[in-house]
Design a protein around this motif. Sequence first.
Motif, PDB file in Angstrom:
ATOM      1  N   VAL A  41      45.622  46.095  15.959  1.00  0.00           N
ATOM      2  CA  VAL A  41      44.688  47.221  15.956  1.00  0.00           C
ATOM      3  C   VAL A  41      44.493  47.644  14.498  1.00  0.00           C
ATOM      4  O   VAL A  41      45.412  48.159  13.866  1.00  0.00           O
ATOM      5  CB  VAL A  41      45.199  48.400  16.799  1.00  0.00           C
ATOM      6  CG1 VAL A  41      44.168  49.523  16.800  1.00  0.00           C
ATOM      7  CG2 VAL A  41      45.502  47.952  18.233  1.00  0.00           C
ATOM      8  N   GLU A  84      38.889  50.516  13.531  1.00  0.00           N
ATOM      9  CA  GLU A  84      38.492  50.540  14.940  1.00  0.00           C
ATOM     10  C   GLU A  84      37.917  51.909  15.320  1.00  0.00           C
ATOM     11  O   GLU A  84      38.221  52.935  14.702  1.00  0.00           O
ATOM     12  CB  GLU A  84      39.689  50.226  15.832  1.00  0.00           C
ATOM     13  CG  GLU A  84      40.354  48.889  15.548  1.00  0.00           C
ATOM     14  CD  GLU A  84      39.565  47.703  16.057  1.00  0.00           C
ATOM     15  OE1 GLU A  84      38.477  47.904  16.630  1.00  0.00           O
ATOM     16  OE2 GLU A  84      40.035  46.564  15.877  1.00  0.00           O
ATOM     17  N   SER A  85      37.118  51.925  16.374  1.00  0.00           N
ATOM     18  CA  SER A  85      36.505  53.173  16.823  1.00  0.00           C
ATOM     19  C   SER A  85      37.570  54.145  17.324  1.00  0.00           C
ATOM     20  O   SER A  85      38.650  53.722  17.762  1.00  0.00           O
ATOM     21  CB  SER A  85      35.515  52.894  17.957  1.00  0.00           C
ATOM     22  OG  SER A  85      36.208  52.491  19.130  1.00  0.00           O
ATOM     23  N   HIS A  98      38.734  53.205  20.774  1.00  0.00           N
ATOM     24  CA  HIS A  98      39.636  52.053  20.828  1.00  0.00           C
ATOM     25  C   HIS A  98      41.050  52.451  20.397  1.00  0.00           C
ATOM     26  O   HIS A  98      42.044  52.041  21.012  1.00  0.00           O
ATOM     27  CB  HIS A  98      39.110  50.935  19.928  1.00  0.00           C
ATOM     28  CG  HIS A  98      39.895  49.659  20.021  1.00  0.00           C
ATOM     29  ND1 HIS A  98      39.792  48.816  21.094  1.00  0.00           N
ATOM     30  CD2 HIS A  98      40.801  49.098  19.174  1.00  0.00           C
ATOM     31  CE1 HIS A  98      40.587  47.771  20.920  1.00  0.00           C
ATOM     32  NE2 HIS A  98      41.213  47.922  19.754  1.00  0.00           N
TER      33      HIS A  98
END
Length: 242
Positions: free
Chosen positions: A134, A138-139, A142
């Motif tokens: 991750v 990332e958004s 997410h």
Amino acid sequence: MKMAFISDIHGNAVALEAVLADIEKHHVDSIAVLGDLCYRGPQPKRALDRIRSLECPVIKGNADEWVVRGVREGEVPEAKLAMMNDERQWTVEQLESEDLEYLEQLPTQFHWDLNSHLKLHTFHATPESLFDVVLPHESPEHLQTKLMVEEDADLYLYAHIHLPYVRYVGGKCLANLGSVGLPFDGQSKASYVIVDADEERFRVSIERVPYDVEKVAQQYVDNGYPYAGMMRRVVQEAQPPS
């Protein structure tokens, strides 16, 4: 309470000692380790022994799992599988059976009460996996789905990606520790995090610590590490292996 969190030492005992000396200057109350202790470094035994001497909480990372049982198909690109298992075999040969037993039994996450107001959740990659990646960009959705699954926590810390950052998502704080032994952000300095909590307030700081990079680069050669040339470049350039 002031806590230091370190991770991804990867057998770089020189960087580890530099970080521990820096932590001592900050007068922390405790230390915790979020995994990846000895694989892919020139001094796996020394690094592991030093971590164990701290007698602090330690959780398992993907590299610790690999040391115990090997790198499996599907976990890394097929072209790198044999190479990474060669590195794993060299690492195992530097350790003792009791070291492997220690790595195997490590827990995968910890929950902390920093005080009566603030709760912290720590894990290596995600709460559900030692291997998922991750990244910082990332958004928010997410990040919340993959990392911020414990709804009662106020702060989330993880490791694994070797890219230190701090973000605030949905009114809560998420931070990555970076790496003590193998930073991947182009800055060849060890990275770790300090969390300083006081009642309902807390501060998260990313600390960068210089260490003798050229000494570590030479240790790969002197200690007979497989693919020493590749790993020399990794520590010198602070970039992932190509």
